[in-house]
Write a protein that holds these residues in place. Sequence first.
Motif, mmCIF file in Angstrom:
data_model
loop_
_atom_site.group_PDB
_atom_site.id
_atom_site.type_symbol
_atom_site.label_atom_id
_atom_site.label_comp_id
_atom_site.label_asym_id
_atom_site.label_seq_id
_atom_site.Cartn_x
_atom_site.Cartn_y
_atom_site.Cartn_z
ATOM 1 N N THR A 1 0.835 -1.206 0.000
ATOM 2 C CA THR A 1 0.000 0.000 0.000
ATOM 3 C C THR A 1 0.864 1.249 0.000
ATOM 4 O O THR A 1 0.616 2.205 -0.744
ATOM 5 N N HIS B 1 -7.701 1.326 -0.214
ATOM 6 C CA HIS B 1 -8.549 0.560 0.692
ATOM 7 C C HIS B 1 -9.884 1.273 0.934
ATOM 8 O O HIS B 1 -10.859 0.651 1.324
ATOM 9 N N ASP C 1 -5.195 -1.186 -5.210
ATOM 10 C CA ASP C 1 -4.754 -1.842 -3.985
ATOM 11 C C ASP C 1 -5.704 -2.983 -3.634
ATOM 12 O O ASP C 1 -6.822 -2.752 -3.199
HETATM 13 MG MG LIG Z 1 -2.230 -2.773 2.020
#
Ligand SMILES: [Mg+2]
Lengths: 223, 223, 239, 221, 221
Positions: free
Chosen positions: A49, A89, A161
């Motif tokens: 990330t 996310h 992601d």
């Molecule tokens: Mg991640």
Amino acid sequence: MDHVFAAAAFAGTDLSCRRGGRLVFAGLNFGINSGEALVLRGPNGSGKTTLLRLMAGLARKSSGVLTWDGADVHDDLPLHGSRLAFAGHLDAVKPALSVRENLAFWADVRGSSLTDIDKALKAFSLSHLADLPGRVLSAGQRHRVALARVAMNGAQLWLLDEPTNTLDDAALSALQGVLQRHLQNGGMVVMASHGDTLLPQAKTLDVRAFIAKARTADLESAA
Amino acid sequence: MDHVFAAAAFAGTDLSCRRGGRLVFAGLNFGINSGEALVLRGPNGSGKTTLLRLMAGLARKSSGVLTWDGADVHDDLPLHGSRLAFAGHLDAVKPALSVRENLAFWADVRGSSLTDIDKALKAFSLSHLADLPGRVLSAGQRHRVALARVAMNGAQLWLLDEPTNTLDDAALSALQGVLQRHLQNGGMVVMASHGDTLLPQAKTLDVRAFIAKARTADLESAA
Amino acid sequence: MHKFANPTFFMKIANAVFPWAAGLSVLCFIVGLPIALVTSPPDYQQGETVRIMYVHVPAAWMGSMVYAVMAASSAVYLIWRHTVAHIIARASAPIGAMFTGLCLVTGMLWGEPMWGTWWVWDARLTSMLILFFLYLGYIALGDAFEDQERGDRAAALLALVGSVNLPIVHFSVEWWNTLHQSSILSMQGFSISTEMVVPLLLMVGAFQFYYVAVLVIRLRAELLAAKIRTARFNLAATG
Amino acid sequence: MRSFAAILRRDLMLAVRNQGEMLMVVGFFAIAATLFAFGVGPEANVQSRMSSGVVWTMALLAALLSLERMFALDFEDGTLDQLMLSGAEPAAVVLAKTLAHWLTTGVALLIAAPAVALSFQLPSQAYGALMLSLLLGTPTLSLLGAVGAALVLGSRRGGVLLSLLLLPLYSPVLIFGAAAVEGAILGIATTTPYAVLGGLLILALTLCPWAGAVALRHAVE
Amino acid sequence: MRSFAAILRRDLMLAVRNQGEMLMVVGFFAIAATLFAFGVGPEANVQSRMSSGVVWTMALLAALLSLERMFALDFEDGTLDQLMLSGAEPAAVVLAKTLAHWLTTGVALLIAAPAVALSFQLPSQAYGALMLSLLLGTPTLSLLGAVGAALVLGSRRGGVLLSLLLLPLYSPVLIFGAAAVEGAILGIATTTPYAVLGGLLILALTLCPWAGAVALRHAVE
Ligand SMILES: [Mg+2]
Ligand code: HEM
Ligand SMILES: Nc1ncnc2c1ncn2[C@@H]1O[C@H](COP(=O)(O)OP(=O)(O)OP(=O)(O)O)[C@@H](O)[C@H]1O
Ligand SMILES: Nc1ncnc2c1ncn2[C@@H]1O[C@H](COP(=O)(O)OP(=O)(O)OP(=O)(O)O)[C@@H](O)[C@H]1O
Ligand SMILES: [Mg+2]
């Protein structure tokens, strides 16, 4: 959607990133050209990330350069932002706006055409939800809206992601189709993932390889 | 952890649930006994999350009964809460507390023993993160803390909403091991999922089957 | 510039400055305090209470000055990203807050005999109180984030934005007619007698050097704390 | 009871971690009063006449500001779901969180109040009344506030909505609190305001935890 | 420019959807002023003397309350990340959101102010000054507020921290705003307060979007 992109190259050299005073990774290099895909792998907490946000120009790199066709992207961050699409996310879906209004806002900000919205809605089987407010969507439905935003806004570089989380089987194959078409049109995809094989042709980058180096570099600078 | 549970039965009859004025599902029945697992399947938006929250006593059912050993669970919701553990889309990890403090708080509320914390930390390879504040965890690490909370608090019934999201391979097999042991000890697991096969022995319930009924019932009541 | 930005090099200089600053501060206090509190003449109007001035006025000046230092180093930090500059600002804040607090307290102690009240909501007094709150806000903002660097940058930006308050503190006496004394330092030089100027300057010197000395001590502590934070984090994360 | 203690302990721990939270409420209280003084101007006799009202109003606004987050953070990160499933009575959850709120903000206000009152030249005979009325009044503010905070969970405009809900509920406390101080300033020994404040406190203590619990149940649904 | 208009349009749309947001600011303003009147008691001449201060202070607190959410919701749901990547200048994003804030709350305050002033018996010759000073002052409040709101993103105690940061920055606006009204009450025709308010507005307009943009960049990092 279905833009065709000119040849381009996106690359990073000797990247390192520090979060909360600790080096997450160091000495990381990558390169990707139009039509190519790169899958980031690595266990939880290895820095996938972080690397994606760094590629987007959101996170602040501690060292290294990030270039687009040879030019440092940090020279003009708004320009870099306009050529990429990011799905992290968080889904960035406004509860009070309908699905269509949510997408229309981003089309508006980006200046992309409104017919693209309908195509993107269709690609992720969201057409029947178009007039529902974001508030009532299930986790997977909301995530599909985020993916539709990516598909629609005409950016060459897609940063995703763990895009397969919460998706059902139909949505998975829809995503696969959209990704393949994007690559065929000269797009680029960088994607963090834990094991799915949406893009068999993709190069992989195991982020774990740069953690050890990160620790060593940290210890040196502390000494 | 590693509690051994007495035989029990958890069942729902003719359940229906209305969200935002719309029936999500109707006429849904399920039953599960100690040592059994139930996997909820269905496309995005079919009602898996809604059903799990309903089983937990969080969502309000529109009709039907939910029983534990024959007794209506709505007669004593706190009691029902104390025999189940729920892990939803949100992880309930406090950023300002360390991983251990986070778990210790839940142990404290539940009255479970502190040695269980260490076992749960170890089961999900969190021991080396125990003193890090929740804020610095990656998505997968945070999710593992939520799973450790479930594993630790001594409840017989585990309700897990897509527990495999964001987990790396090591964590997946750790979760599988923990689930299998829980079932062997007489626990029950209900789990929403999109395709993984963590529990091959589990019964499946396809929530989609009850959407059609829901629509009909909706139309009837509208007429 | 870049040389100073290196913490190790910077601390070398700071450590070299420290004994001088500490020594001069003590010296100024030793010489200045007896003159200020005992041998200087009482004011013809205010009598002995005028001696509060020798603490009050330097404290007031330091309160503003330290804030100016803070704002300037914050600007350096934001523009050139030199952490040392930020650490100077961060280390200065509690000292500045202390000076400002001292000015407020001595002012109140002085106000009781002079104006017959501890406090009035007059422009200068209120603007000084606001400066005090700015210090508190800076400290609070710096501590309000889970991520230290994030707090650092937010606080630096606040220090810059808040610097618009400095002229208000200073010019408040000219903009409104107030109870408070007007400036003793003007274009014509000092408006008070030399016997009062000398101890006043000595006290100002004492306060200045005190600030530098304490700043060095706090800088050491801040740098150490940063090191400990990283070390602990790495230890925890690697197991 | 066990969960009550656990929640109280955790909330206090979080308050200590987030250092300076108490300081901040005090800071707001003092700054709001300062601004007010600025707005009104420096005529001392006007101020002395207003002092009880200013102190009480500002205390109330300070309490109000800190309320919004009482449940909001727990709601957003899923902790509230877990608390509802912890086997604890929801009313005990509300009570524990309310007590933690009062201990961190109400007590801070009690400490700051005399200083603010001093700056508005509250006559010296009225300090006792000020403190006693705040002591009786602020727990009621926290209790009513908990119900309000639980009610606005998940709504879109928490802050302003909360104020709108609470300000009318807070007015009786404010009126009698200020009246108690007023009475002391004028030297009228009266027990009525204290009796009313005490009554309100008992009423709030018996009703608010239950109302808050119902609101929480609805919030997680 | 395109994104400026898009963001402004969306924020206004959200404000209209979340019906009554404007109403709420007005409601808070009115109720807080009412409470204040309760706290102080009914002596008309005290109130008339205070009216300018009360109106300005309460307007300021109302603006403050609505500020916290200016960026917070966008931050929490990931929208802010997307806005920073939209190709728009971050300063334009700040300016668009500030304008939306002012249009929904500043204007609401302007509408409510005369009514509140009336209830505090503001002398009739001062209404013009009240409106003009609010018109010049409230945009500055929104601009400074945007910087503050961006600074506290992701911090632990948004609401109270924001007040602590902003109240000192707001004080010049308050001082000169109240001074303008005061001048009109006393019949002193003075242009200084208006000049200062105008100057502050221009200063804020040139600096705040940039400061806010820097703060936003830091927030998403
Ligand atoms: Mg991640
Ligand atoms: C709490 C109350 C007080 C506060 C907050 C306060 C604040 C200040 C400040 C900020 C300054 C520095 C101004 C500048 O930057 O040039 C100052 C200077 C001074 N104060 Fe006070 N003061 C207070 C009470 C008093 C009292 C009661 C007296 C004496 C009657 C007094 C006498 C002076 C004098 C003579 C100076 C030097 C004048 C100048 O250089 O500006 N102050 N005070
Ligand atoms: N507040 C609400 N008001 C109205 N409808 C809602 C509300 N919340 C959810 N829904 C609807 O209920 C349905 C079921 O949602 P739920 O979250 O249970 O789905 P799910 O099976 O968990 O999907 P996913 O696989 O995406 O997680 C969805 O179609 C959704 O649109
Ligand atoms: N604010 C922070 N301060 C300090 N460390 C942080 C912070 N945020 C993240 N980290 C650390 O950085 C590392 C990388 O996190 P990141 O989120 O990039 O991992 P990831 O590879 O995406 O993991 P996952 O598969 O779980 O999503 C983690 O070990 C985490 O502990
Ligand atoms: Mg779901």
